[in-house]
Design a protein around this motif. Structure first.
Motif, PDB file in Angstrom:
ATOM      1  N   SER A   1      10.890 -18.559 -25.680  1.00  0.00           N
ATOM      2  CA  SER A   1      11.396 -18.083 -26.829  1.00  0.00           C
ATOM      3  C   SER A   1      10.778 -18.715 -27.952  1.00  0.00           C
ATOM      4  CB  SER A   1      12.860 -17.939 -26.848  1.00  0.00           C
ATOM      5  OG  SER A   1      13.291 -17.060 -25.896  1.00  0.00           O
ATOM      6  N   PHE A   2      10.744 -20.092 -28.009  1.00  0.00           N
ATOM      7  CA  PHE A   2      10.429 -20.938 -28.945  1.00  0.00           C
ATOM      8  C   PHE A   2       8.865 -20.601 -29.202  1.00  0.00           C
ATOM      9  CE2 PHE A   2      14.200 -23.120 -29.099  1.00  0.00           C
ATOM     10  CZ  PHE A   2      14.606 -23.576 -30.111  1.00  0.00           C
ATOM     11  N   ALA A   3       7.953 -20.729 -28.047  1.00  0.00           N
ATOM     12  CA  ALA A   3       6.683 -20.535 -28.308  1.00  0.00           C
ATOM     13  C   ALA A   3       6.443 -18.956 -28.695  1.00  0.00           C
ATOM     14  CB  ALA A   3       6.132 -20.543 -26.874  1.00  0.00           C
ATOM     15  N   CYS A   4       7.284 -18.013 -28.173  1.00  0.00           N
ATOM     16  CA  CYS A   4       6.845 -16.725 -28.789  1.00  0.00           C
ATOM     17  C   CYS A   4       7.188 -16.505 -30.079  1.00  0.00           C
ATOM     18  CB  CYS A   4       7.651 -15.635 -27.961  1.00  0.00           C
ATOM     19  SG  CYS A   4       6.784 -15.399 -26.493  1.00  0.00           S
ATOM     20  N   LEU A   5       8.163 -17.131 -30.650  1.00  0.00           N
ATOM     21  CA  LEU A   5       8.485 -17.106 -31.991  1.00  0.00           C
ATOM     22  C   LEU A   5       7.602 -17.688 -33.043  1.00  0.00           C
ATOM     23  CD1 LEU A   5      10.628 -16.433 -34.172  1.00  0.00           C
ATOM     24  CD2 LEU A   5      11.258 -18.860 -34.124  1.00  0.00           C
ATOM     25  N   ASN A   6       7.227 -19.098 -32.694  1.00  0.00           N
ATOM     26  CA  ASN A   6       6.223 -19.706 -33.410  1.00  0.00           C
ATOM     27  C   ASN A   6       4.814 -19.090 -33.376  1.00  0.00           C
ATOM     28  OD1 ASN A   6       7.956 -21.336 -34.408  1.00  0.00           O
ATOM     29  ND2 ASN A   6       7.810 -22.868 -32.465  1.00  0.00           N
ATOM     30  N   PHE A   7       4.249 -18.715 -31.996  1.00  0.00           N
ATOM     31  CA  PHE A   7       3.028 -18.432 -31.812  1.00  0.00           C
ATOM     32  C   PHE A   7       2.697 -17.086 -32.500  1.00  0.00           C
ATOM     33  CE2 PHE A   7      -0.130 -15.990 -29.386  1.00  0.00           C
ATOM     34  CZ  PHE A   7      -1.138 -16.702 -29.398  1.00  0.00           C
ATOM     35  N   LEU A   8       3.641 -16.101 -32.374  1.00  0.00           N
ATOM     36  CA  LEU A   8       3.571 -14.675 -33.066  1.00  0.00           C
ATOM     37  C   LEU A   8       3.692 -14.640 -34.250  1.00  0.00           C
ATOM     38  CD1 LEU A   8       5.453 -12.278 -30.212  1.00  0.00           C
ATOM     39  CD2 LEU A   8       3.027 -12.692 -30.446  1.00  0.00           C
ATOM     40  N   THR A   9       4.665 -15.729 -34.784  1.00  0.00           N
ATOM     41  CA  THR A   9       4.728 -15.671 -36.500  1.00  0.00           C
ATOM     42  C   THR A   9       3.582 -16.072 -37.049  1.00  0.00           C
ATOM     43  OG1 THR A   9       7.153 -16.030 -36.150  1.00  0.00           O
ATOM     44  CG2 THR A   9       6.189 -16.605 -38.221  1.00  0.00           C
ATOM     45  N   PHE A  10       2.981 -17.232 -36.397  1.00  0.00           N
ATOM     46  CA  PHE A  10       1.671 -17.757 -37.042  1.00  0.00           C
ATOM     47  C   PHE A  10       0.305 -16.725 -36.992  1.00  0.00           C
ATOM     48  CE2 PHE A  10       3.766 -21.933 -36.295  1.00  0.00           C
ATOM     49  CZ  PHE A  10       4.056 -22.167 -37.613  1.00  0.00           C
ATOM     50  N   ILE A  11       0.506 -16.120 -35.944  1.00  0.00           N
ATOM     51  CA  ILE A  11      -0.744 -15.138 -35.824  1.00  0.00           C
ATOM     52  C   ILE A  11      -0.339 -13.866 -36.771  1.00  0.00           C
ATOM     53  CG2 ILE A  11      -1.796 -13.245 -34.285  1.00  0.00           C
ATOM     54  CD1 ILE A  11      -2.482 -16.494 -33.838  1.00  0.00           C
ATOM     55  N   GLY A  12       0.977 -13.510 -36.714  1.00  0.00           N
ATOM     56  CA  GLY A  12       1.149 -12.269 -37.727  1.00  0.00           C
ATOM     57  C   GLY A  12       1.018 -12.355 -38.863  1.00  0.00           C
TER      58      GLY A  12
END
Length: 114
Positions: free
Chosen positions: A7-18
């Motif tokens: 969850s932490f990885a998805c939040l950070n990764f998807l936020t930065f890419i988005g």
């Protein structure tokens, strides 16, 4: 631990890419949906719908966030839109909402089993 890490990885990764594909206004508004999405997830899972007063105030709060971020000028929202970036930001938000909901459930189960 695995669920939290994902969850932490998805939040950070998807936020930065988005954010790379979207605008700052869109990112802020989509991430501000977290309380509303948490509320909706809780209602769906518990099969209980809120009263109209609660729903009304949640929508008013979200409208206030949109007004503050855009300074009342909605043309900023329409001028710079990227569907892919907004979708990634929404996915990041949903990942975090799901994590916090189920982490709360696991925390309450763990506390009672000690």
């Amino acid at each position: 631990m695995v669920f939290g890490s994902i969850s932490f990885a998805c939040l950070n990764f998807l936020t930065f890419i988005g954010i790379g594909y979207s605008s700052a206004e869109h990112a802020t508004i989509i991430l501000a949906l977290m309380p509303l999405l948490s509320f909706a997830l809780t209602c769906i899972i518990n099969r209980s719908f809120p009263d109209t007063k609660t729903s009304f105030y949640m929508l008013i709060a979200f409208a206030g966030i949109v007004l503050v971020i855009t300074n009342g000028n909605f043309s900023h929202l329409m001028a710079s839109s990227s569907f892919i970036g907004d979708l990634l930001l929404l996915a990041a938000t949903v990942c975090w909402v799901i994590y916090t909901y189920f982490a709360n459930i696991m925390d309450s189960v763990y506390r009672w089993n000690i």
